[in-house]
Design a protein around this motif. Structure first.
Motif, PDB file in Angstrom:
ATOM      1  N   PHE A  87      -5.288  -1.673  11.059  1.00 15.22           N
ATOM      2  CA  PHE A  87      -5.559  -0.291  11.487  1.00 15.22           C
ATOM      3  C   PHE A  87      -5.120  -0.069  12.931  1.00 15.22           C
ATOM      4  O   PHE A  87      -4.348   0.844  13.228  1.00 15.22           O
ATOM      5  CB  PHE A  87      -7.053   0.023  11.331  1.00 15.22           C
ATOM      6  N   MET A 130       0.846  -1.212   0.000  1.00 22.92           N
ATOM      7  CA  MET A 130       0.000   0.000   0.000  1.00 22.92           C
ATOM      8  C   MET A 130       0.868   1.242   0.000  1.00 22.92           C
ATOM      9  O   MET A 130       0.385   2.333  -0.314  1.00 22.92           O
ATOM     10  CB  MET A 130      -0.973   0.003   1.191  1.00 22.92           C
ATOM     11  N   GLY A 137      -3.846  -0.764  -0.611  1.00 23.56           N
ATOM     12  CA  GLY A 137      -4.576  -0.051   0.427  1.00 23.56           C
ATOM     13  C   GLY A 137      -5.628   0.894  -0.103  1.00 23.56           C
ATOM     14  O   GLY A 137      -6.002   1.852   0.571  1.00 23.56           O
ATOM     15  N   ASN A 138      -6.152   0.610  -1.296  1.00 23.11           N
ATOM     16  CA  ASN A 138      -7.147   1.509  -1.888  1.00 23.11           C
ATOM     17  C   ASN A 138      -8.556   1.083  -1.492  1.00 23.11           C
ATOM     18  O   ASN A 138      -9.180   0.249  -2.144  1.00 23.11           O
ATOM     19  CB  ASN A 138      -6.970   1.546  -3.403  1.00 23.11           C
ATOM     20  N   LYS A 157      -1.086   0.126  12.173  1.00 29.02           N
ATOM     21  CA  LYS A 157      -1.201   1.524  11.719  1.00 29.02           C
ATOM     22  C   LYS A 157      -1.046   1.633  10.206  1.00 29.02           C
ATOM     23  O   LYS A 157      -0.533   2.622   9.681  1.00 29.02           O
ATOM     24  CB  LYS A 157      -0.200   2.434  12.429  1.00 29.02           C
ATOM     25  N   LEU A 158      -1.471   0.570   9.510  1.00 24.99           N
ATOM     26  CA  LEU A 158      -1.425   0.551   8.052  1.00 24.99           C
ATOM     27  C   LEU A 158      -2.845   0.456   7.505  1.00 24.99           C
ATOM     28  O   LEU A 158      -3.687  -0.244   8.068  1.00 24.99           O
ATOM     29  CB  LEU A 158      -0.623  -0.652   7.553  1.00 24.99           C
ATOM     30  N   VAL A 159      -3.089   1.141   6.390  1.00 24.47           N
ATOM     31  CA  VAL A 159      -4.376   1.058   5.717  1.00 24.47           C
ATOM     32  C   VAL A 159      -4.276  -0.037   4.651  1.00 24.47           C
ATOM     33  O   VAL A 159      -3.553   0.113   3.660  1.00 24.47           O
ATOM     34  CB  VAL A 159      -4.746   2.401   5.066  1.00 24.47           C
TER      35      VAL A 159
END
Lengths: 327, 327
Positions: A278, A49, A315-316, A282-284
């Motif tokens: 999340f 992402m 990560g879209n 802490k990653l989308v």
């Protein structure tokens, strides 16, 4: 006796890496303590992402478009995609100053459509259930003299995606570790085919696993059957990026040789993984990008004591969908 | 004539780096093309939300707790914190097998309270407007023979946070680049003091900027006045991590010497930055962690042609708040 040469080689991936170097992000290899402690083994994440356009797809698209001879670039490029390949092609075309037309399903996430337009591409929508996106794309390509940039079943696209595996292999070597298990999601199978090619070239003992949404398990079925089999799913999965109905021909020629098995994760397990990413990482991560992590967290992978690498492919994700998934 | 020696030196940060190496995450230095293109210069992000506990605070806390002599460890540790230092101390204490008691404001984000308990710490709540958290913490420390772990005004804590700057300096050196401008948020000023110490030791020409929420600009005022000044804000900011009322004594002794200026960002600008990080960077940043990015995106930093490093200090944000900020 030598094994037959596969459609994509490690040298093709080295060449793609050189083409991509000035433009693609060399994403880091992360090993979050919270994940290692939760799973009880050493886990490494390849966070794609963080790649340009928010998914690995930029790699294959840029490698493909870069191969178009200058004389043919004026005709532009056409692609069909549910979203991430669309953005990859649009961004690659923008850098290479080519016109891009993207054929997207009308139900693709709004963010993916808007972002594709944001890279300067023209978006043509189609009905996923009633129309044939390949036919629409080929028709546009024919009329405009444009080059078709396939989403996965193309050696240059696969070689581009393979740079993900090449970077994993390099970074593990720096750490003095071997990747025992490498997991990546598949829709048409280009990412896992490229990753497997790169990893197996340096670590022949590595176990390569393809991760799919439950029901949309065409790779898992095909690996078991030894030939390309469609999935049997009707309806949808939250993994909008992973809905291809059958493995690609070229990708499966590679994957049948290099992959050990397929695993699946349910939509609920994928949602839990998006929420975990999340809250704790802490990653989308978009649902389709989290299916390998979901399988890991759900205990579907036999990890005992091994070095496990999970590719988070993108990560879209729409804001509303994300808010729903993390709550 | 030599300048007077400051309370924390580059050697102290080197020592902290050795103590932290087996336990802290060496976070990567990212340079997302989408951000570079948006701002028109080379931007580097230090994503401390990827640190253990989801913020840089683990670094200072672990360095401080590691310095407690084995004989004194049985008494445990006490800390006061709105959330991120709480988690840092709790996680450090868990690794070092010490008992931890954390005094937290009753209005701290639920996730920060729950996560602090998750690391095995006891949480004592207080009223931010009516009670003195330091007095409560000192009282507990006295009764239990526990060591107080201050959130910022402590040389070992500052040295721990300084490893953020040390890693930035190392990674920029590998790239062959100098960090022209380095921006980090401040509450009590420990992070920016440590970062400035590490950066200035290797890059004396670097401009160090402290970022604060509009109104809560005690560092900005203090730098202008040349002495510690409280902010004048009443009420709240969404940057719950950045509400200290006045710079620390030790941190300001450092910051007054090493920082060039302060900048602020409004809550609306911070919210926009959190949304940008979600949509474009695929990183979960908490409001307080995004204040430097917010100032950058809002055009408050004169960046022309320079290499700008922004520390994203943490990612511990409640789900509801995050959903609101990104929508």
């Amino acid at each position: 006796m030598n094994a037959p040469v596969l459609p994509v080689t490690s040298a093709d991936i080295d060449a793609a890496a050189r083409v991509l170097a000035p433009f693609a992000v060399r994403t880091p290899l992360l090993s979050p303590p919270v994940l290692n402690e939760r799973v009880g083994t050493r886990v490494f994440l390849k966070p794609e992402m963080l790649q340009r356009t928010g998914s690995f797809k930029f790699r294959g698209a840029f490698n493909k478009l870069s191969s178009i001879p200058p004389a043919a670039r004026a005709g532009g490029v056409v692609a069909f995609s549910s979203g991430n390949h669309a953005q990859g092609v649009a961004a690659a075309a923008q850098i290479l100053k080519m016109r891009a037309t993207i054929v997207m399903p009308a139900d693709a996430p709004l963010s993916k459509r808007e972002r594709t337009k944001g890279y300067g591409a023209e978006v043509v929508l189609y009905d996923r259930d009633r129309e044939d996106r390949e036919a629409i794309a080929r028709d546009i390509a024919g009329k405009r003299g444009a080059t078709l940039a396939p989403p996965y079943d193309d050696p240059l696209v696969i070689a581009g995606q393979g740079t993900v595996g090449r970077e994993i292999a390099e970074d593990m070597a720096v750490l003095g570790l071997a990747p025992d298990i490498v997991v990546a999601p598949a829709s048409g199978g280009g990412l896992i085919a490229g990753v497997a090619t790169a990893i197996k070239a340096r670590y022949p003992q590595a176990v390569l696993i393809v991760a799919e949404p439950a029901g949309f398990d065409d790779h898992t079925r095909s690996l078991r059957a030894g030939k390309r089999e469609p999935h049997r799913a009707e309806g949808r999965t939250i993994c909008d990026a992973l809905m291809a109905s059958i493995p690609g021909e070229i990708t499966f020629a590679i994957n049948a040789r290099l992959l050990t098995q397929g695993i699946t994760a349910s939509d609920a397990e994928v949602a839990a993984a998006v929420g975990f990413a999340f809250r704790e990482l802490k990653l989308v991560v978009e649902p389709g990008g989290a299916v390998g992590l979901a399988a890991l967290l759900a205990g579907h992978i036999d990890v005992g004591g091994k070095n496990v690498v999970i590719v988070l492919s993108g990560g879209n994700v729409d804001t509303d969908m994300f808010a729903k998934l993390i709550s």
